[in-house]
Design a protein around this motif. Structure first.
Motif, PDB file in Angstrom:
ATOM      1  N   ARG A 139      53.284 -15.269  -5.428  1.00 23.80           N
ATOM      2  CA  ARG A 139      53.824 -15.278  -6.779  1.00 23.80           C
ATOM      3  C   ARG A 139      54.626 -16.545  -7.040  1.00 23.80           C
ATOM      4  N   PHE A 140      54.423 -17.108  -8.233  1.00 26.09           N
ATOM      5  CA  PHE A 140      55.204 -18.276  -8.638  1.00 26.09           C
ATOM      6  C   PHE A 140      56.389 -17.800  -9.464  1.00 26.09           C
ATOM      7  N   ARG A 141      57.576 -18.188  -9.056  1.00 26.60           N
ATOM      8  CA  ARG A 141      58.801 -17.684  -9.689  1.00 26.60           C
ATOM      9  C   ARG A 141      59.318 -18.584 -10.803  1.00 26.60           C
ATOM     10  N   GLY A 142      58.584 -19.615 -11.162  1.00 23.77           N
ATOM     11  CA  GLY A 142      58.944 -20.433 -12.313  1.00 23.77           C
ATOM     12  C   GLY A 142      59.935 -21.540 -11.999  1.00 23.77           C
ATOM     13  N   ILE A 143      60.281 -22.310 -13.045  1.00 25.58           N
ATOM     14  CA  ILE A 143      61.192 -23.444 -12.922  1.00 25.58           C
ATOM     15  C   ILE A 143      62.335 -23.261 -13.910  1.00 25.58           C
ATOM     16  N   SER A 144      63.540 -23.335 -13.423  1.00 28.02           N
ATOM     17  CA  SER A 144      64.723 -23.219 -14.269  1.00 28.02           C
ATOM     18  C   SER A 144      65.238 -24.622 -14.600  1.00 28.02           C
ATOM     19  N   VAL A 145      65.369 -24.920 -15.896  1.00 25.63           N
ATOM     20  CA  VAL A 145      65.721 -26.263 -16.336  1.00 25.63           C
ATOM     21  C   VAL A 145      66.961 -26.225 -17.231  1.00 25.63           C
ATOM     22  N   THR A 146      67.861 -27.183 -17.035  1.00 25.95           N
ATOM     23  CA  THR A 146      68.991 -27.364 -17.940  1.00 25.95           C
ATOM     24  C   THR A 146      68.530 -28.218 -19.108  1.00 25.95           C
ATOM     25  N   TYR A 147      68.530 -27.642 -20.294  1.00 22.38           N
ATOM     26  CA  TYR A 147      67.966 -28.350 -21.434  1.00 22.38           C
ATOM     27  C   TYR A 147      68.959 -29.324 -22.050  1.00 22.38           C
ATOM     28  N   GLU A 148      68.406 -30.326 -22.694  1.00 23.14           N
ATOM     29  CA  GLU A 148      69.215 -31.384 -23.293  1.00 23.14           C
ATOM     30  C   GLU A 148      69.821 -30.907 -24.616  1.00 23.14           C
ATOM     31  N   GLN A 149      71.096 -31.207 -24.802  1.00 30.35           N
ATOM     32  CA  GLN A 149      71.744 -30.903 -26.079  1.00 30.35           C
ATOM     33  C   GLN A 149      71.269 -31.904 -27.132  1.00 30.35           C
ATOM     34  N   GLU A 150      71.297 -31.485 -28.382  1.00 27.39           N
ATOM     35  CA  GLU A 150      70.865 -32.368 -29.465  1.00 27.39           C
ATOM     36  C   GLU A 150      71.764 -33.605 -29.532  1.00 27.39           C
ATOM     37  N   GLN A 151      71.142 -34.761 -29.633  1.00 29.06           N
ATOM     38  CA  GLN A 151      71.896 -36.004 -29.767  1.00 29.06           C
ATOM     39  C   GLN A 151      72.389 -36.146 -31.208  1.00 29.06           C
ATOM     40  N   LEU A 152      73.694 -36.411 -31.376  1.00 27.81           N
ATOM     41  CA  LEU A 152      74.292 -36.464 -32.705  1.00 27.81           C
ATOM     42  C   LEU A 152      74.723 -37.858 -33.127  1.00 27.81           C
ATOM     43  N   ALA A 153      74.784 -38.804 -32.160  1.00 25.37           N
ATOM     44  CA  ALA A 153      75.212 -40.159 -32.493  1.00 25.37           C
ATOM     45  C   ALA A 153      74.439 -41.165 -31.663  1.00 25.37           C
ATOM     46  N   ALA A 154      74.287 -42.376 -32.207  1.00 25.19           N
ATOM     47  CA  ALA A 154      73.550 -43.427 -31.502  1.00 25.19           C
ATOM     48  C   ALA A 154      74.258 -43.798 -30.199  1.00 25.19           C
ATOM     49  N   ARG A 155      73.473 -44.233 -29.204  1.00 22.13           N
ATOM     50  CA  ARG A 155      74.003 -44.625 -27.898  1.00 22.13           C
ATOM     51  C   ARG A 155      73.473 -46.002 -27.546  1.00 22.13           C
ATOM     52  N   SER A 156      74.199 -46.703 -26.689  1.00 26.24           N
ATOM     53  CA  SER A 156      73.733 -48.029 -26.276  1.00 26.24           C
ATOM     54  C   SER A 156      74.151 -48.309 -24.846  1.00 26.24           C
ATOM     55  N   SER A 157      73.424 -49.223 -24.200  1.00 28.64           N
ATOM     56  CA  SER A 157      73.714 -49.612 -22.823  1.00 28.64           C
ATOM     57  C   SER A 157      73.251 -51.046 -22.625  1.00 28.64           C
ATOM     58  N   VAL A 158      74.031 -51.836 -21.896  1.00 33.12           N
ATOM     59  CA  VAL A 158      73.682 -53.218 -21.592  1.00 33.12           C
ATOM     60  C   VAL A 158      73.702 -53.410 -20.087  1.00 33.12           C
ATOM     61  N   LYS A 171      69.907 -40.799 -33.676  1.00 33.94           N
ATOM     62  CA  LYS A 171      69.254 -40.454 -32.411  1.00 33.94           C
ATOM     63  C   LYS A 171      68.729 -41.677 -31.658  1.00 33.94           C
ATOM     64  N   MET A 172      69.121 -42.869 -32.092  1.00 34.12           N
ATOM     65  CA  MET A 172      68.647 -44.087 -31.438  1.00 34.12           C
ATOM     66  C   MET A 172      69.420 -44.339 -30.141  1.00 34.12           C
ATOM     67  N   ASN A 173      68.689 -44.757 -29.110  1.00 36.22           N
ATOM     68  CA  ASN A 173      69.259 -45.172 -27.829  1.00 36.22           C
ATOM     69  C   ASN A 173      68.822 -46.601 -27.572  1.00 36.22           C
ATOM     70  N   GLU A 174      69.786 -47.509 -27.529  1.00 39.01           N
ATOM     71  CA  GLU A 174      69.487 -48.930 -27.397  1.00 39.01           C
ATOM     72  C   GLU A 174      69.854 -49.422 -26.003  1.00 39.01           C
ATOM     73  N   VAL A 175      68.899 -50.055 -25.330  1.00 34.77           N
ATOM     74  CA  VAL A 175      69.127 -50.631 -24.001  1.00 34.77           C
ATOM     75  C   VAL A 175      68.749 -52.096 -24.040  1.00 34.77           C
ATOM     76  N   MET A 176      69.649 -52.935 -23.564  1.00 37.86           N
ATOM     77  CA  MET A 176      69.371 -54.370 -23.454  1.00 37.86           C
ATOM     78  C   MET A 176      69.580 -54.794 -22.005  1.00 37.86           C
ATOM     79  N   VAL A 177      68.573 -55.466 -21.461  1.00 39.39           N
ATOM     80  CA  VAL A 177      68.695 -56.080 -20.135  1.00 39.39           C
ATOM     81  C   VAL A 177      68.646 -57.582 -20.357  1.00 39.39           C
ATOM     82  N   THR A 178      69.740 -58.263 -20.011  1.00 40.85           N
ATOM     83  CA  THR A 178      69.871 -59.675 -20.353  1.00 40.85           C
ATOM     84  C   THR A 178      70.223 -60.496 -19.122  1.00 40.85           C
ATOM     85  N   PRO A 179      69.992 -61.816 -19.178  1.00 44.58           N
ATOM     86  CA  PRO A 179      70.383 -62.676 -18.067  1.00 44.58           C
ATOM     87  C   PRO A 179      71.893 -62.612 -17.820  1.00 44.58           C
TER      88      PRO A 179
END
Length: 867
Positions: free
Chosen positions: A672-691, A859-867
């Motif tokens: 028997r396969f007992r399934g997969i338990s997953v922690t679901y993502e909360q709704e994104q409410l504001a833009a995010r960024s990372s450099v 809901k935008m997620n901005e990532v920049m990889v720079t020199p």
């Protein structure tokens, strides 16, 4: 556009796994229905009928490349001309070429290599005559518009910078520039930046006028066609181009090498070292090609090859090693390539030379020679399923050897090789006075640099579904066009089933599934499969894992018994686990060298803050190091159960095999396969960024948005949006690359999972152009949201996507994999056939609504990889 040497390089770096059996001799009528004609203007045309799907593949080879540039040598003018072919002509302005081809349900691109330039396209068969007319104008009447010239020059300069950011490409260019002192193979196909900058528009016109002449070209057309009618179309289009004087032969001969050559470059930010050893060998027309190719297979192709066993498994001096005999029109190179830690470079080179020395002493046994012969033969058959592959084979064979059926001649030549021939070839060519060694190494810290010395379908596919008594699902489809069978076995799992403590365990476990059972060791599995020509591989991702196999029909019974043994009796031996962990840790380190991989990891980490999709497929150094054999066994026992399993078997398998298939897979113990338990993502409410900063010349911008799951019909709308925006000739291609020349690499894509995936845009450019590229992306999204796409954009996107869908129905292994996952994810095997209907049903209003739903600013997620 592509540069063909980069594909060659990938062949060198990656170790190909070939699998075969000396008792089975595969045969197929590959050149049936082939016609060849030489037109009055000197153009050679080759056509073949193949009615599996309503498409045709067209290939035009011009016998000119970076080795034929004469007074422009080293500038990359061949590659520049190839780019400019797509920038308009008297009948079609820039951007219209790709648009027309998309309206024909196809795609078009081009590639430049040392010896040739190739334009290749695939379209629906009913549009062949129009496609040939377009190809004639594209190849022989380009406009070389001044404004387009300047923009494309900037695009190629970006491409040159990207090459310097790619360790594999840089190592390859270092090799060719060192191994050749006089012959133009020493020049990079893309050219040196300083020489490239000197090219003027009239230089392109001069070079094109002398080289792009019909008597210097070969054309092939393969697909759903009538040969006589197709030759008539060719005569009425390309046959009207006037003959000119043959281009002069301008290549300088390479003098005999008298001593070892070497070069070493240190590169900032590099994590792993690249070492390449090469020996001057033969041209494509030399009979010594055959024993040298077999020697390359014996030394460095497959996990049972000599170098892999010695250097990767036993001595642990490298993470990967491969051997390849590259034979262009003029004498090429026998190449051994390794990825390793710098501290092991010297010993690894010594180990390679030691294995070569053994072959010179005649230690290549008959069984080993038979194995590598079968490897190449199986590889040829597996590689000839698609009309694109056949068209390419015919045209390249004729252009370089004068024989469109060169593949068969090549296989016959391999069959005549004896062990003595291999020994003789090794003694003649693989000597240290004929050797070049290049190393691309990490830059030393300032203090270390001072102290340390330098280191060393047109028809619906019939898929039958069987619910097995143990809970598994078996899907079977018969296609007898080639004596090949493809098998896929998949389980739900993947990163979705992991946590931070065991992240990367799915990838590690899938690799380890092929590393030994209670009956077979890893070496025995490698030896048995590689001696039969079976392609055996593992896969894992965000949602699933499993194994795939491809075999000749005569080896199906053995392959089924092996797959069942792997599924029922995996052993996960400690010795193999240690090797697999080391290789996975090296792969994680290698990703840190790759600017796109780094940007992608940063993007998903930014989008997903709680869902396991935010973790990398390979895991982290800490999580992978912590995985034990017991962890693998428990993870496997939980997820690799029949209730969680789908098997697909596609190809030359008839009804008589069905009972055996049901017995093999239905006979696995029911659990028997007992399934997969997953922690679901909360709704994104504001833009995010990372450099993120990296020591690279280029920058990468990625914009990501939360997406949909595989059962959401909005996935079809997102596919259309991506085609409108990022296909060649699409809005982003037009605005970022075409108008402004800001980027060579750009696009968008959507990832769909069992849980909601994500949508992403990417641009590789310079740091100063990042904001402008971002504004162009956002501006186009805003335009789609408020105004919607044009009718023409909708039609082109639909033809583009449906044409790609048809092309995907050619190769059974690809169909088997897709159908297997569709069934596993709950979509059903019929999902494959919904695609054209769902794409055709999309309206402009649907697109406007989808952009509003899926691409809001919050809901935008901005990532920049720079020199």
């Amino acid at each position: 556009m592509r540069i063909a040497y980069y594909f060659i390089l990938l062949c060198l770096i990656a170790t190909a796994v070939f699998i075969f059996h000396p008792a089975v001799t595969p045969t197929f009528d590959y050149v049936d229905n082939v016609s060849k004609a030489t037109l009055d203007n000197g153009l050679t045309a080759i056509v073949k009928s193949s009615h599996k799907i309503p498409m045709v593949a067209v290939r035009l080879v011009v016998k000119t490349g970076s080795a034929s540039e004469g007074k422009f040598a080293g500038s990359g003018i061949s590659h520049f001309v190839e780019h400019m072919l797509f920038k308009g002509n008297a009948n079609l302005p820039a951007g219209e070429i790709e648009k027309r081809i998309k309206s024909y349900g196809g795609y078009i691109n081009a590639a430049t290599s040392h010896d040739t330039t190739e334009v290749y396209l695939t379209v629906e068969a009913k549009h062949l005559e129009k496609a040939l007319s377009l190809l004639s104008d594209l190849a022989f009447n380009p406009a070389f518009n001044e404004a387009e010239f300047q923009k494309e020059k900037d695009v190629i300069l970006n491409e040159i910078r990207m090459g310097r950011d790619d360790p594999s490409r840089e190592a390859s260019m270092l090799l060719w520039g060192t191994a050749y002192s006089s012959h133009p193979y020493k020049y990079p196909v893309i050219g040196y930046e300083d020489l490239f900058r000197q090219i003027r528009r009239n230089d392109l016109e001069e070079y094109h006028s002398g080289e792009y002449v019909p008597n210097n070209c070969v054309l092939s057309v393969v697909g759903d066609l009538d040969a006589e009618a197709s030759l008539k179309y060719i005569r009425e289009t390309l046959g009207k181009i006037p003959r000119k004087t043959d281009p002069p032969a301008v290549k300088a001969a390479e003098p005999l090498q008298m001593s070892t050559r070497s070069a070493e470059v240190r590169k900032q930010g590099l994590k792993l070292s690249r070492v390449i050893i090469a020996f001057h060998t033969t041209s494509l027309a030399d009979k010594d090609l055959y024993p040298l190719d077999l020697l390359a297979a014996a030394l460095g192709q497959g996990e049972s090859s000599r170098l892999y066993v010695s250097i990767v498994k036993e001595k642990k001096l490298a993470y990967s090693v491969s051997a390849f005999n590259y034979t262009p029109c003029d004498p090429g190179l026998f190449i051994v390539s390794m990825v390793l830690e710098e501290k092991n470079a010297g010993r690894a080179v010594e180990a390679v030379l030691s294995e070569i020395s053994k072959t010179k002493r005649g230690l290549l046994r008959g069984s080993e020679l038979s194995k590598v012969k079968r490897s190449v033969i199986s590889g040829y058959i597996f590689g000839k399923e698609s009309i694109e592959a056949q068209a390419d084979d015919f045209v390249s064979g004729y252009a370089t050897t004068g024989d469109y059926n060169y593949s068969q001649r090549y296989i016959n030549g391999l069959g005549r090789v004896s062990a003595r021939d291999v020994v003789k070839a090794a003694r003649v060519y693989l000597n240290e006075d004929n050797m070049t060694v290049v190393k691309l190494l990490p830059e030393l810290p300032p203090e270390a640099a001072k102290e340390c010395p330098p280191a060393d379908a047109v028809k619906r596919i019939d898929i039958r579904s069987h619910a097995l008594r143990n809970g598994a699902t078996l899907l079977v489809s018969e296609d007898r066009s080639l004596p090949v069978v493809s098998i896929c076995v998949a389980f739900k799992g993947g990163v979705r089933a992991e946590d931070e403590g065991n992240n990367g365990i799915t990838k590690l476990m899938s690799v380890m599934m092929l590393k030994g059972t209670r009956m077979r060791s890893a070496d025995r599995i490698a030896e048995e499969t590689e001696s039969r020509g079976i392609e055996l591989s593992d896969f894992s991702g965000k949602n699933s894992f499993g194994i795939s196999a491809k075999c000749l029909k005569g080896d199906l019974k053995y392959t089924l018994s092996l797959v069942r043994d792997i599924l029922a009796n995996p052993r996960f031996p400690e010795k193999e686990l240690a090797i697999a962990k080391e290789l996975q840790l090296a792969a994680i380190k290698a990703q840190e060298d790759d600017i796109f991989a780094s940007a992608s990891k940063e993007l998903i980490r930014t989008i997903y803050r709680s869902h396991p999709y935010g973790m990398p497929d390979l895991g982290t150094p800490a999580s992978v190091s912590a995985v034990t054999r017991r962890d693998l066994s428990e993870f496997y026992r939980y997820y690799a159960v029949p209730e969680n399993m789908v098997v697909s078997v596609f190809g030359d398998v008839d009804a008589s095999m069905l009972k055996r298939l049901i017995s093999v897979f239905g006979g696995l113990p029911k659990e028997r396969f007992r399934g997969i338990s997953v922690t679901y993502e909360q709704e994104q409410l504001a833009a995010r960024s990372s450099v993120k900063n990296m020591p690279k010349e280029q920058s990468v911008l990625m914009l990501g948005y939360p997406g949909v799951d595989v059962k959401d019909d909005d996935k079809y709308l997102l596919d259309v949006i991506n085609s409108i925006l990022s296909r060649e000739g699409g809005r982003l291609y037009r605005d970022i690359r075409g108008k402004l020349g800001l980027s060579y690499m750009l696009g968008s894509f959507s990832v769909f999972g069992i849980d909601p995936g994500y949508n992403a845009f990417y641009v590789a450019t310079t740091a100063k152009n990042m904001n402008e590229a971002k504004n162009i992306i956002l501006g186009n999204l805003k335009s789609l949201k408020s105004e919607g796409p044009t009718q023409e954009e909708m039609e082109l996107a639909k033809r583009d996507l449906i044409g790609a869908y048809y092309r995907g129905l050619e190769v059974n292994s690809g169909i088997a994999f897709k159908v297997c996952l569709d069934e596993l994810y709950g979509l059903g095997s019929d999902e494959l056939f919904r695609y054209p209907e769902m794409i055709n049903a999309v309206t402009a209003n649907d697109i406007m609504g989808a952009v509003k739903r899926h691409f809001p600013e919050s809901k935008m997620n901005e990532v920049m990889v720079t020199p």
